[in-house]
Scaffold this active site. Structure first.
Site, PDB file in Angstrom:
ATOM      1  N   SER A   1      12.917 -32.249 -43.858  1.00 31.70           N
ATOM      2  CA  SER A   1      11.834 -32.476 -44.829  1.00 31.70           C
ATOM      3  C   SER A   1      11.521 -33.953 -44.985  1.00 31.70           C
ATOM      4  O   SER A   1      10.705 -34.336 -45.808  1.00 31.70           O
ATOM      5  CB  SER A   1      12.232 -31.881 -46.182  1.00 31.70           C
ATOM      6  OG  SER A   1      13.453 -32.447 -46.622  1.00 31.70           O
ATOM      7  N   ASN A  50      21.371 -30.532 -54.488  1.00 31.70           N
ATOM      8  CA  ASN A  50      20.554 -29.649 -55.323  1.00 31.70           C
ATOM      9  C   ASN A  50      20.154 -30.307 -56.643  1.00 31.70           C
ATOM     10  O   ASN A  50      19.001 -30.225 -57.063  1.00 31.70           O
ATOM     11  CB  ASN A  50      21.291 -28.324 -55.584  1.00 31.70           C
ATOM     12  CG  ASN A  50      21.559 -27.574 -54.282  1.00 31.70           C
ATOM     13  OD1 ASN A  50      20.995 -27.921 -53.243  1.00 31.70           O
ATOM     14  ND2 ASN A  50      22.404 -26.557 -54.345  1.00 31.70           N
ATOM     15  N   THR A  74     -29.113 -24.091 -70.441  1.00 33.54           N
ATOM     16  CA  THR A  74     -28.236 -22.913 -70.425  1.00 33.54           C
ATOM     17  C   THR A  74     -28.807 -22.055 -69.308  1.00 33.54           C
ATOM     18  O   THR A  74     -30.024 -22.050 -69.084  1.00 33.54           O
ATOM     19  CB  THR A  74     -28.259 -22.148 -71.770  1.00 33.54           C
ATOM     20  OG1 THR A  74     -29.580 -21.674 -72.013  1.00 33.54           O
ATOM     21  CG2 THR A  74     -27.815 -23.023 -72.937  1.00 33.54           C
ATOM     22  N   HIS A  75     -27.963 -21.370 -68.583  1.00 34.24           N
ATOM     23  CA  HIS A  75     -28.384 -20.602 -67.386  1.00 34.24           C
ATOM     24  C   HIS A  75     -29.103 -21.511 -66.374  1.00 34.24           C
ATOM     25  O   HIS A  75     -29.907 -21.037 -65.591  1.00 34.24           O
ATOM     26  CB  HIS A  75     -29.298 -19.438 -67.773  1.00 34.24           C
ATOM     27  CG  HIS A  75     -28.769 -18.615 -68.905  1.00 34.24           C
ATOM     28  ND1 HIS A  75     -28.018 -17.476 -68.723  1.00 34.24           N
ATOM     29  CD2 HIS A  75     -28.859 -18.799 -70.256  1.00 34.24           C
ATOM     30  CE1 HIS A  75     -27.689 -16.976 -69.914  1.00 34.24           C
ATOM     31  NE2 HIS A  75     -28.170 -17.768 -70.854  1.00 34.24           N
ATOM     32  N   SER A 105     -27.810 -40.704 -43.663  1.00 30.90           N
ATOM     33  CA  SER A 105     -27.762 -39.649 -42.654  1.00 30.90           C
ATOM     34  C   SER A 105     -27.967 -40.295 -41.299  1.00 30.90           C
ATOM     35  O   SER A 105     -28.707 -41.269 -41.174  1.00 30.90           O
ATOM     36  CB  SER A 105     -28.874 -38.642 -42.933  1.00 30.90           C
ATOM     37  OG  SER A 105     -29.216 -37.950 -41.741  1.00 30.90           O
ATOM     38  N   LYS A 143     -32.374 -40.513 -46.191  1.00 35.58           N
ATOM     39  CA  LYS A 143     -31.353 -39.840 -46.991  1.00 35.58           C
ATOM     40  C   LYS A 143     -30.384 -40.789 -47.699  1.00 35.58           C
ATOM     41  O   LYS A 143     -30.037 -41.847 -47.198  1.00 35.58           O
ATOM     42  CB  LYS A 143     -30.507 -38.888 -46.113  1.00 35.58           C
ATOM     43  CG  LYS A 143     -31.215 -37.636 -45.646  1.00 35.58           C
ATOM     44  CD  LYS A 143     -31.646 -36.689 -46.755  1.00 35.58           C
ATOM     45  CE  LYS A 143     -30.524 -35.922 -47.396  1.00 35.58           C
ATOM     46  NZ  LYS A 143     -29.931 -34.926 -46.501  1.00 35.58           N
ATOM     47  N   ASN A 182     -26.977 -39.654 -49.597  1.00 35.72           N
ATOM     48  CA  ASN A 182     -26.212 -38.446 -49.933  1.00 35.72           C
ATOM     49  C   ASN A 182     -25.074 -38.740 -50.916  1.00 35.72           C
ATOM     50  O   ASN A 182     -24.374 -39.734 -50.776  1.00 35.72           O
ATOM     51  CB  ASN A 182     -25.632 -37.828 -48.661  1.00 35.72           C
ATOM     52  CG  ASN A 182     -26.724 -37.323 -47.730  1.00 35.72           C
ATOM     53  OD1 ASN A 182     -27.759 -36.837 -48.197  1.00 35.72           O
ATOM     54  ND2 ASN A 182     -26.509 -37.469 -46.435  1.00 35.72           N
ATOM     55  N   GLU A 212     -19.768 -34.636 -53.927  1.00 33.94           N
ATOM     56  CA  GLU A 212     -19.539 -33.360 -53.237  1.00 33.94           C
ATOM     57  C   GLU A 212     -18.064 -33.169 -52.914  1.00 33.94           C
ATOM     58  O   GLU A 212     -17.506 -32.082 -53.055  1.00 33.94           O
ATOM     59  CB  GLU A 212     -20.342 -33.314 -51.935  1.00 33.94           C
ATOM     60  CG  GLU A 212     -21.844 -33.371 -52.133  1.00 33.94           C
ATOM     61  CD  GLU A 212     -22.569 -33.655 -50.827  1.00 33.94           C
ATOM     62  OE1 GLU A 212     -22.794 -32.706 -50.050  1.00 33.94           O
ATOM     63  OE2 GLU A 212     -22.886 -34.830 -50.566  1.00 33.94           O
ATOM     64  N   TYR A 238      19.765 -22.516 -56.480  1.00 33.36           N
ATOM     65  CA  TYR A 238      18.964 -23.193 -55.456  1.00 33.36           C
ATOM     66  C   TYR A 238      18.768 -22.291 -54.230  1.00 33.36           C
ATOM     67  O   TYR A 238      19.708 -21.696 -53.728  1.00 33.36           O
ATOM     68  CB  TYR A 238      19.642 -24.502 -55.016  1.00 33.36           C
ATOM     69  CG  TYR A 238      18.854 -25.193 -53.918  1.00 33.36           C
ATOM     70  CD1 TYR A 238      17.793 -26.029 -54.230  1.00 33.36           C
ATOM     71  CD2 TYR A 238      19.159 -24.980 -52.567  1.00 33.36           C
ATOM     72  CE1 TYR A 238      17.045 -26.627 -53.222  1.00 33.36           C
ATOM     73  CE2 TYR A 238      18.418 -25.578 -51.563  1.00 33.36           C
ATOM     74  CZ  TYR A 238      17.354 -26.394 -51.897  1.00 33.36           C
ATOM     75  OH  TYR A 238      16.614 -26.977 -50.904  1.00 33.36           O
ATOM     76  N   GLN A 260      12.503 -26.370 -51.162  1.00 32.81           N
ATOM     77  CA  GLN A 260      12.120 -27.571 -50.430  1.00 32.81           C
ATOM     78  C   GLN A 260      10.593 -27.637 -50.243  1.00 32.81           C
ATOM     79  O   GLN A 260      10.021 -28.717 -50.138  1.00 32.81           O
ATOM     80  CB  GLN A 260      12.822 -27.593 -49.069  1.00 32.81           C
ATOM     81  CG  GLN A 260      12.460 -28.784 -48.208  1.00 32.81           C
ATOM     82  CD  GLN A 260      13.442 -28.959 -47.065  1.00 32.81           C
ATOM     83  OE1 GLN A 260      14.565 -29.413 -47.282  1.00 32.81           O
ATOM     84  NE2 GLN A 260      13.052 -28.571 -45.857  1.00 32.81           N
ATOM     85  N   LYS A 279       7.482 -29.659 -52.647  1.00 33.27           N
ATOM     86  CA  LYS A 279       7.015 -31.047 -52.710  1.00 33.27           C
ATOM     87  C   LYS A 279       5.651 -31.274 -52.075  1.00 33.27           C
ATOM     88  O   LYS A 279       4.783 -31.927 -52.679  1.00 33.27           O
ATOM     89  CB  LYS A 279       8.057 -31.984 -52.106  1.00 33.27           C
ATOM     90  CG  LYS A 279       9.250 -32.170 -53.029  1.00 33.27           C
ATOM     91  CD  LYS A 279      10.377 -32.873 -52.343  1.00 33.27           C
ATOM     92  CE  LYS A 279      11.711 -32.177 -52.513  1.00 33.27           C
ATOM     93  NZ  LYS A 279      11.765 -30.758 -52.143  1.00 33.27           N
TER      94      LYS A 279
END
Ligand code: ARG
Length: 467
Positions: free
Chosen positions: A24, A111, A156-157, A278, A284, A286, A291, A318, A323, A326
């Site tokens: 690990s 452990n 709203t909506h 772009s 563009k 962006n 995003e 344990y 392991q 993480k």
């Protein structure tokens, strides 16, 4: 060659695929600082309790400091056949200090070691993230002071509902983020107990002092049950839950930035520093960072799910499954940090367009509720009835293609003859927001007061607090 750490029982070396699945170190090397701090506290305690000689304890501490220096200087050779961070540090320590190195593991196990290191790492991450959330809150509150009276449509909506102010909208996120900080802080309190000294699972016959190692590592107390100490990871689950909720909040703001910056909305312009062009469409700009913040919530939630599934049905104490706690935790906390920093940069740099927002706020009969409220307040109509009359007036305005404040009084009176010209005093978007002075409402005076209170609470330097 068999492993130098447990070679006594083994004649052969692990298969290379075994090393591949078992090692690990590529993930848990991030724990080096916490691992060394916990070993230092342990070594010091062993010396003070007379479990090892005082000279050995001193050698161990100095050796651990040397290992830390090597890691930070980039000269440390992390090795997969020493599996994990604990064995990597211990074997290098033994190379440096000799015999004394072999005494460090008295009265402890990997452990309780890993449970301790991991708690310390999550605690550090929580503290870092708290500061990052506070920085975003500060950026939002500063912008809210500036835009407390900047009218925009509230939705709203995703349909225009009532006018609000941009500052009010930004402060909604400051509130959400404040609850996020509360959730992290709450989890931190429960996290802050030390597993060190739980040993493999049952405690140890050595006269260790768990209280002193707990204190040395900044924990409030040692954990009361050794089985629990080595086998639960609920502290990480709590941190990732808080992180998921926070990431969801950020994704909502990210989404709003995406459509606010579209040509159709045009409410906000992002700086060059937080947009991309772009490769084919020269016009563009962006909102990539917004995003990506929207997307990254998925990775944080995925990490939480993955950790929950690692723990589900796992018997005490344990198990090696642990392991795999993480990687998702590191990924989630680091992803959240990145999203927070990018969002803070975008908020600081963005330029709102008050004209576009105001124009949009006036569309779609956004002050219809103000008209209904006027009918209630001035003419004493019951609200349901006022709602009905207003609906018919809106239909007339729609048929004429005008906004409510441009509809001839005669048209209104055709629906309710007692309406007077006074009604026009409530139909502008400015009057609409100004009138919403109820506690928590969008009136610019409220928003300004709240934004300033947040700056104060967030400890903004008073020079940065516009009057
Ligand atoms: N690398 C292990 C982990 O992260 C450390 C504990 C190993 N303990 C063991 N009994 N093999 O969980």
């Amino acid at each position: 060659m068999s492993n130098s750490m447990w070679g006594g029982r083994f004649a052969g070396a692990p298969a290379s695929i075994m090393e591949e699945i078992n090692a690990s170190i590529d993930v848990d090397r991030k724990l080096y600082r916490q691992d060394i701090a916990a070993s230092r506290a342990h070594a010091d305690m062993l010396g003070r309790q007379g479990i090892i000689g005082a000279d050995d304890a001193e050698k161990l501490k100095a050796g651990l400091d040397e290992v830390l220096r090597e890691i930070e200087a980039g000269t440390f050779n992390f090795s997969r056949d020493r599996e994990d961070i604990h064995l990597n540090v211990e074997s290098r320590l033994t190379e440096i200090v000799g015999e004394a190195g072999k005494r460090l593991h008295t009265g402890r196990s990997r452990n309780d070691q890993v449970a301790t290191d991991f708690r310390l790492w999550v605690r550090d991450a929580i503290d870092r993230i708290d500061g990052e959330i506070a920085a975003l809150q500060l950026a939002l509150a500063e912008r809210a002071v500036e835009t407390a009276g900047m009218v925009m449509p509230g939705f709203t909506h995703l349909q225009t509902a009532q006018p609000v102010t941009f500052g009010h909208h930004l402060l909604a996120y400051v509130e959400m983020l404040s609850r996020d900080r509360g959730r992290f802080a709450d989890g931190r309190k429960r996290l802050n107990e030390s597993p060190l000294g739980s040993a493999a699972l049952a405690g140890t016959p050595f006269p260790i002092d768990r209280h002193s190692t707990a204190t040395a590592l900044g924990f409030d107390r040692p954990m009361a049950n050794s089985l629990d100490g080595v086998s639960d990871r609920d502290f990480a689950v709590e941190a990732l839950s808080a992180a998921s909720i926070c990431a969801i909040h950020l994704s909502r703001l990210g989404e709003e930035l995406v459509f606010w910056t579209s040509a159709q909305f045009g409410f906000v312009r992002l700086s060059d520093a937080f947009t991309t062009g772009s490769s084919i469409m020269p016009q563009k700009r962006n909102p990539d960072a917004a995003e990506l913040i929207r997307a990254k919530a998925g990775r944080v939630i995925g990490s939480l799910t993955s950790l929950l599934i690692v723990l589900k049905g796992l018997p005490l104490a344990y198990q090696k499954d642990l392991q795999d706690d993480k990687a998702p935790t590191f990924e989630a906390m680091e992803t959240l940090s990145l999203s927070l920093s990018a969002m803070t940069g975008m908020i600081r740099d963005l330029t709102p367009d008050p004209d576009r927002m105001r124009a949009a706020a006036s569309l779609a009969f956004s002050t219809a509720t103000d008209l209904a409220d006027w009918l209630v307040r001035v003419l004493g109509l019951p609200f349901r009835e006022a709602h009905h009359v207003t609906g018919r007036i809106v239909a007339r305005a729609e048929a004429r293609g005008v906004t409510l404040d441009r509809l001839p009084l005669a048209d209104m009176q055709a629906e309710e003859k007692r309406i007077t010209a006074d009604v026009f005093s409530v139909l502008s978007v400015d009057r609409s927001v100004e009138s919403r002075q109820s506690f928590g409402g969008t009136a610019p005076a409220n928003v300004l007061r709240e934004a300033r209170a947040w700056l104060e609470r967030l400890g903004a330097p008073s020079t940065a607090r516009p009057k």
